[in-house]
Structure formats: C-alpha cells, structure tokens
Design a protein around this motif. Structure first.
Motif, short mmCIF file in Angstrom:
data_model
loop_
_atom_site.label_atom_id
_atom_site.label_comp_id
_atom_site.label_asym_id
_atom_site.label_seq_id
_atom_site.Cartn_x
_atom_site.Cartn_y
_atom_site.Cartn_z
N GLN A 38 2.31 1.81 -3.39
CA GLN A 38 1.29 2.35 -4.26
C GLN A 38 1.17 3.85 -4.06
O GLN A 38 1.06 4.62 -5.00
CB GLN A 38 -0.05 1.67 -3.94
N GLY B 188 0.82 -1.21 0.00
CA GLY B 188 0.00 0.00 0.00
C GLY B 188 0.85 1.26 0.00
O GLY B 188 0.54 2.24 -0.68
N LEU C 47 -2.99 -5.36 -4.49
CA LEU C 47 -3.20 -5.17 -3.04
C LEU C 47 -4.21 -6.19 -2.53
O LEU C 47 -5.03 -6.70 -3.29
CB LEU C 47 -3.72 -3.76 -2.78
N THR D 236 -9.33 -0.76 -15.17
CA THR D 236 -9.54 -1.88 -14.25
C THR D 236 -10.36 -2.97 -14.94
O THR D 236 -11.07 -2.71 -15.90
CB THR D 236 -10.26 -1.41 -12.97
N GLU E 47 -14.89 -1.54 -8.91
CA GLU E 47 -14.06 -0.33 -8.94
C GLU E 47 -14.62 0.67 -9.95
O GLU E 47 -14.69 1.87 -9.68
CB GLU E 47 -12.61 -0.68 -9.32
N ARG F 195 -7.48 -2.71 -0.74
CA ARG F 195 -8.01 -2.25 -2.01
C ARG F 195 -9.19 -1.32 -1.78
O ARG F 195 -9.31 -0.27 -2.40
CB ARG F 195 -8.44 -3.46 -2.85
N LEU G 269 -4.76 -1.06 -8.18
CA LEU G 269 -5.08 -1.71 -6.90
C LEU G 269 -5.03 -3.22 -6.97
O LEU G 269 -5.23 -3.90 -5.97
CB LEU G 269 -6.48 -1.27 -6.42
N SER G 270 -4.76 -3.76 -8.15
CA SER G 270 -4.96 -5.21 -8.26
C SER G 270 -3.86 -6.02 -7.58
O SER G 270 -4.02 -7.21 -7.40
CB SER G 270 -5.10 -5.62 -9.72
N MET H 18 -7.79 1.99 -0.41
CA MET H 18 -7.13 2.79 -1.43
C MET H 18 -8.13 3.35 -2.45
O MET H 18 -7.94 4.41 -3.00
CB MET H 18 -6.07 1.97 -2.18
N ARG H 19 -9.20 2.59 -2.66
CA ARG H 19 -10.23 3.04 -3.59
C ARG H 19 -10.84 4.34 -3.07
O ARG H 19 -11.01 5.30 -3.81
CB ARG H 19 -11.30 1.96 -3.67
#
Ligand SMILES: Nc1ncnc2c1ncn2[C@@H]1O[C@H](COP(=O)(O)OP(=O)(O)O)[C@@H](O)[C@H]1O
Ligand SMILES: [Mg+2]
Lengths: 277, 368
Positions: free
Chosen positions: B140, B137, B164, B191, B196, B169, B161-162, B172-173
């Motif tokens: 990222q 994370g 994580l 994505t 997402e 995820r 995010l894929s 972070m979203r």
C-alpha cells in the motif's frame, strides 16, 4: 486392518504404479520407433520382434543420401517459427482487446473463432489450393506460414485471452495513469507480466506447426516440404521399409521432442497457469 | 493549486445511468471523501475524474482547464487503487519511477524524487524488492509512493485500506491523514466505511444511487443530516428512527405524537410543518437516556446489550416494535427483557418528512 500410515503408503504405491504404467504405455511407441530405426530392414521384420540386435546407422545414412534431411528440417524450422511469430503478432492485440475492452460480442467472437477449428480441412482444400496456385504460392514456405498462422490463430487468441483475463485490469490502468501509451502499456507491463503464458502459447503453436501434415502434403512438393512431408515420402507404395520409416520419423520428431523436453517446465506451468492461481 | 470543479456529470453504462448528475467543488488542499453504500457509483465517479472512464455528459475542470476529454496521464492526477495495482515484474524502485521514466525525466531528478518518497514512507530498505516480497501494508505504501513521486495536483484513492487487516487499517488511516498535512496535498478518497470518512475528511460527500445526498464537514453531516439516508448512514451505532405525526405547530416549535406512545415537543423551526402530516423522528444513541423525567416517557423493553467497556450499547424495542440503540455507561448491565423508561433529548431530535427530507433544523445548532 491397515493402520493409517500403511494405507497411505499403499495409496502412494498404487498411484505411483499406475502412473508408471500409463507413462510406459505412452512412451512405448516412441521407444519402439527409435529402436527399429537402428535395426536392419530384416531385423525390423523379424517375428517375434527382437529387443536385442546389432545396431546399425545405415538407415540414417541412407536417408541423408537419398533426401537431404537438413533441407526438410530447415523448412520445418522456418515455417514453424515464421507461423508462430506471425500468429503472435495478430493474437496478442486481438486477445488484448478482447480481455480488457470486452463488449457484448466478445464471447460470441471467441466461440466463433474456435468453431472454425471444427471444419474438416479437406472441406476447404480445393479453394485454398486454387488460391495458392492463383497467387503462385504453391510449394513455397510462404503459403504454409500463412495457412499455419490462420489455423492456429483461434487457439492462440483463446489461450492468450485466458492469460490476459487473469491479469488485474488495475495494473494496466495504473500504467495508463502513469502516462504509458497503449504500446508502452503492452510492451512494458502486459507482456512481461504474462510472459509465462505467452511462452507456452508459442510452444504449443510451434509443436502444432511442426507436426502438421495435411496442408504440407497438399501444398508443397520439392522446395518447401517440411519434415512431415519427408516422412510421408517414405511410406511409399514400393513396399514398406520399416526401419527406414522409423529412422526418418525419429529424425522428424527428435528436434521438437528435445525442444519440448527443455521447455517442459515452462509448458506445464503455462498450461496450468489459470488452474493454480 | 488544485481546484476541481465537476458540473452535471453523468455516466451511462449499457443504457443504465450510474452517475446521475453530480455537481461538486473540491478546493485546494482539501481532503474530500466520497462515501456511500457499495454499488452507489463512488468508484465510477472517481474513475471519471481520473479519466479511466469516458464521461457521458457534463464537465470536469481542474484549475480552470477543461479536462473532460483529456487522457488520464495528462490530467495531473495520481490514483491509488484498492488492489494496489503494483507492477509485479518491477522492483519497488522502478514501480515508483515508472511514470517519470515514461515522461523521460532527468535521471538524477528521478532518483532524488524516488528517495524522497521512500524516505517519507519509510520504504528505503525495500527499494530493491519485488512487490510479491512485501506485506499488504508495505505494498500500500509503495502504491502511495508511486503517486507521490509524480507530484500530482490531486491524489485519488479508491478504498485504499479495505484490503488491510483492522489494526493496519487504523495505522494507515493515521498515516494518510499525516501525509495529507505534510504534502499539503489535495486528496479525493473513496470508501464505503463511514468511520474512515468521518475521521479523515475535511469534506464528506455522501453518495447514494449515483446522486449526492449531502456534502459537508463530518460534524455538519453528523449533527444536521439533510435526509433519512445520511442520518442512517453516518454514525455507529446507527441513529434510531421512530414513526409519528405532527400533533400541533406553535411558535416555540412543534409537538410530535409518536406511534411508540408518547408526545414530544421539539424546538424545531416551523417552516414546512403542518399538523397531521406523517414524520419520522431520528435520535442518536447518545441522546437517549434512562430517566423518570416527565418530558417524555418512552416505554421500552431491553433487547441484547453490547458491552464495549467504556460504554454499553443497549438495544431496546418500543411498544410499536421499533428498535432503538441507546448508549449507556459501561457499568450499566441491562437485563434481557427488562422494562425501561426513556427520555429523548429534544434538542437533538431530527425530524424527517414522508419523503425522508429533514424538516427544519434544531434551533440550537442553527445558532452555533
Ligand atoms: N464497466 C462497467 N460496465 C457496466 N456497469 C458498471 C461498470 N462499472 C461499474 N458498473 C456498475 O456501476 C455501479 C456502480 O459501481 P461502482 O462505481 O464500482 O460502485 P462502488 O464503487 O460505489 O461500490 C454498479 O452497479 C456496477 O455494476
Ligand atoms: Mg468501488
């Protein structure tokens, strides 16, 4: 019956023992060479071979008197480092383009380059000799630098290619997005990341150049001869002087052995880079 | 300002057309998500925009400037890669300042921008670490920081995010959504995860096989999918499909005869409808109900159920062997193999012709 613990210990012992035996077998010739180099010629010939004797430095002194060790050593240094540097200069860009801009012919080119190593050098001795003569390069360090660069280039490109291929392309693309030119991308990102692999490639090239004998014997005589030529000059037809030959061999091997010893961590890490990752 | 226009963009790899003519407008401050199954060309499209791949034909314009053949660095775009692509030999600080260094920016200016980005992303304590000393994370975040520092016109994200884990995820979203608002940035986000896409996007672009299937807001796409692909791709659990044919067409809509053994009248616009033609009816899990209402009795057998607590997703099988998913209240526990009578909310049925294109629109949503 052995308990699990006992059988583990036995295993460790066996593996350890075998390793030691192999290591000693590999090391013994070098050990014997160094030992012989400190004997008198008479001791060197003695049967049965002597393990204990009065050591002498006379062989080493004789070599320095007769041939001037340092002149040969300096030639070896210049030629090995010269060829390695020149080789890296060509190999890095070649490997870069092959690893990151792969085309349909990349694999074929790599194989073809490596296949040139299968050609016996004697096969091209005459043309190369004549070329060298034509350009007035016989018995110069230049000719050996050029030849060594060429014969090591396939291996260097191949090795560096393998290291580069393990580097995620994204990182280079990120640098490109960040505004790096191709040169900056290589110097500031690619080379620092792969410095372990580059170092072991350089090391291997140095060792190969240092030990090369065929071309040095055939293309040099007095001025540009490296240490391998010096050794050969001691295995002369006027009878074999074991002790002197051993001394000169020891002197020829010593620098690269010491160099290898110092950098062995680097070398092992570099050579197993792909495997461990 | 950041107005991106893509016109008839194509990309050919080794004689295979991967991007087959894309037309798209991305407006200033929009959060645009490219979504589609793996291999449909999302990354390729993003990389074409970034300039990492050469365009085969077509144009890309940013704020009226043709950038089709401009080098990546000069496009004023920043990209965040799926693998983060941090420079492993540089500290977090240098990772973030690298672009500015290359551009020979003023030292104080660089330091100010880096600390600003570090503050926004809460990276301040990590500035002197190397990437390998960071968690996924955190890496990222550094990758995002590297983009922020450059103050680009458009941020490009390729499945950021894929890599994580699930919990991170989600977190972070939310952070990305917040970042989009805080920075007033224009973002294009790739994505394969339709959740997402639905949660983040102002505008979703559904891609399939190198073509755009549909562009629209998440709700537009959810409620009025243009074709079977979009209908089946968005929404979890998936929309259920039933085969059938048009029985009659009238002023108030049409009647559909389903293979599953019932007749249903739908308040659909009549354009393009002829009786006797084959159609597929789509229905989302929340629009299927257990009932003894007279409108349509769809006789089904229950398959397994998935209990989520608040809801239960009950999988059922029709007599014609088609499977549907129905959302029921969490306290309903279906027995396996139980016979059920279902009604379909006819306002929320979607009809697709034999080519998979949506026929008409539900009358209600047209008004809304
Ligand atoms: N450099 C390339 N060379 C050849 N084919 C490629 C290249 N990059 C992508 N492709 C092909 O293009 C298609 C789309 O890839 P990609 O854009 O990565 O899909 P996605 O990101 O939607 O999963 C894939 O079938 C892939 O094999
Ligand atoms: Mg992709």
């Amino acid at each position: 019956m052995l308990t699990l613990k006992q059988s583990r210990r036995l295993n460790t012992l066996l593996v350890g023992g075998v390793s030691w035996i192999v290591a000693l077998l590999l090391f013994f010739p070098i050990f014997w060479m160094v030992l012989t180099s400190f004997k008198t010629e008479i001791d060197a010939f003695a049967t049965p071979p002597q393990l204990f004797f009065t050591p002498t430095l006379e062989n080493y002194l004789h070599i320095q008197d007769r041939s001037g060790y340092f002149r040969f050593a300096w030639n070896s240094v210049v030629i090995s480092f010269g060829a390695t540097a020149l080789g890296m200069l060509f190999a890095i860009p070649a490997a870069y383009s092959m690893a990151f801009f792969e085309t349909k012919r990349t694999k074929g080119t790599l194989l073809w380059m490596l296949s040139t190593k299968m050609l016996p050098p004697v096969g091209v001795l005459v043309p190369i000799y004549l070329l060298a003569k034509q350009f007035g390069l016989l018995d110069t360090r230049t000719v050996l630098v050029i030849i060594y660069t060429l014969i090591n280039l396939p291996i260097m490109v191949w090795m560096i290619y393998t290291y580069f291929r393990d580097i995620p392309r994204d990182i280079l693309e990120a640098a490109r997005m960040d505004g790096a030119t191709t040169l900056q991308e290589m110097v500031k990102v690619l080379l620092p990341i792969s410095k372990g692999g580059l170092a072991s490639t350089m090391l291997l090239s140095l060792i190969l150049c240092w030990n090369e004998a065929f071309w040095s014997l055939n293309l040099t005589s007095a001025n540009a001869a490296p240490l391998t030529a010096l050794i050969a000059s001691y295995s002369s037809p006027e009878g074999l002087f074991w002790a002197k030959l051993s001394a000169v061999s020891t002197l020829a091997c010593a620098p690269i052995l010491i160099f290898g010893w110092i950098s062995q961590k680097q070398l092992v890490r570099g050579l197993s880079f792909g495997a461990v990752k | 300002m950041a107005d991106l226009k893509i016109r008839n963009l194509k990309k050919v790899f080794d004689d295979v057309e991967i991007i087959k003519g894309i037309d798209l407008d991305v407006r200033d401050r929009e959060f645009v998500v490219f979504v589609g199954p793996s291999g449909c060309g999302k990354s390729t499209l993003l990389r074409l925009i970034a300039g990492l791949e050469e365009v085969s034909s077509g144009q890309i314009e940013l704020d009226g400037r043709d950038i089709t053949d401009v080098s990546p660095a000069k496009r004023d775009l920043a990209m965040v890669f799926q693998t983060y692509a941090l420079y492993p030999h540089m500290s977090v600080r240098r990772n973030m300042s690298f672009a500015l260094e290359l551009a020979k920016a003023d030292k104080n200016e660089v330091a100010r921008k880096v600390s600003e980005a570090a503050r926004i992303l809460e990276l301040e304590p990590l500035l002197d670490r190397k990437p390998r000393q960071l968690s996924g994370g955190q890496r990222q975040r550094v990758a995002i920081g590297r983009a922020i520092v450059r103050n680009p016109k458009v941020f490009l994200f390729d499945e950021p995010l894929s890599n994580l884990d699930a919990a991170l995820r989600v977190q972070m979203r939310l952070e990305l959504a917040r970042l989009h608002k805080e920075l007033n940035a224009t973002m294009i986000y790739v994505t394969h995860d339709q959740v997402e896409a639905m949660t983040l996007a102002d505008k979703v672009v559904v891609l399939n096989g190198g073509r755009i299937e549909q562009v629209g807001s998440p709700m537009e796409l959810y409620h009025s999918p243009a074709n079977l692909f979009v209908a089946g791709f968005l929404g979890t659990p998936k929309m259920g499909f039933l085969r059938g044919r048009i029985a009659s067409v009238g002023a108030q809509g049409c009647e559909v005869e389903l293979d599953a053994g019932c007749r249903l009248s739908l308040p659909l616009q009549a354009a393009g409808l002829t009786s006797g033609s084959d159609v597929t009816l789509g229905i989302r899990p929340e629009h299927l109900h257990r009932s003894s209402d007279e409108r349509c009795h769809l006789k089904v057998k229950t398959d397994v159920g998935e209990r989520l607590g608040s809801d239960t997703y009950c999988h059922v099988r029709t007599r014609s062997g088609e499977s549907l998913t129905m959302r029921v209240r969490g306290d309903f526990t279906p027995r396996y193999g139980q016979e059920l009578d279902l009604t379909l909310e006819s306002d929320h049925c979607h009809l697709f012709d034999s080519q998979g294109q949506a026929i008409g629109q539900p009358l209600q949503q047209q008004v809304a």
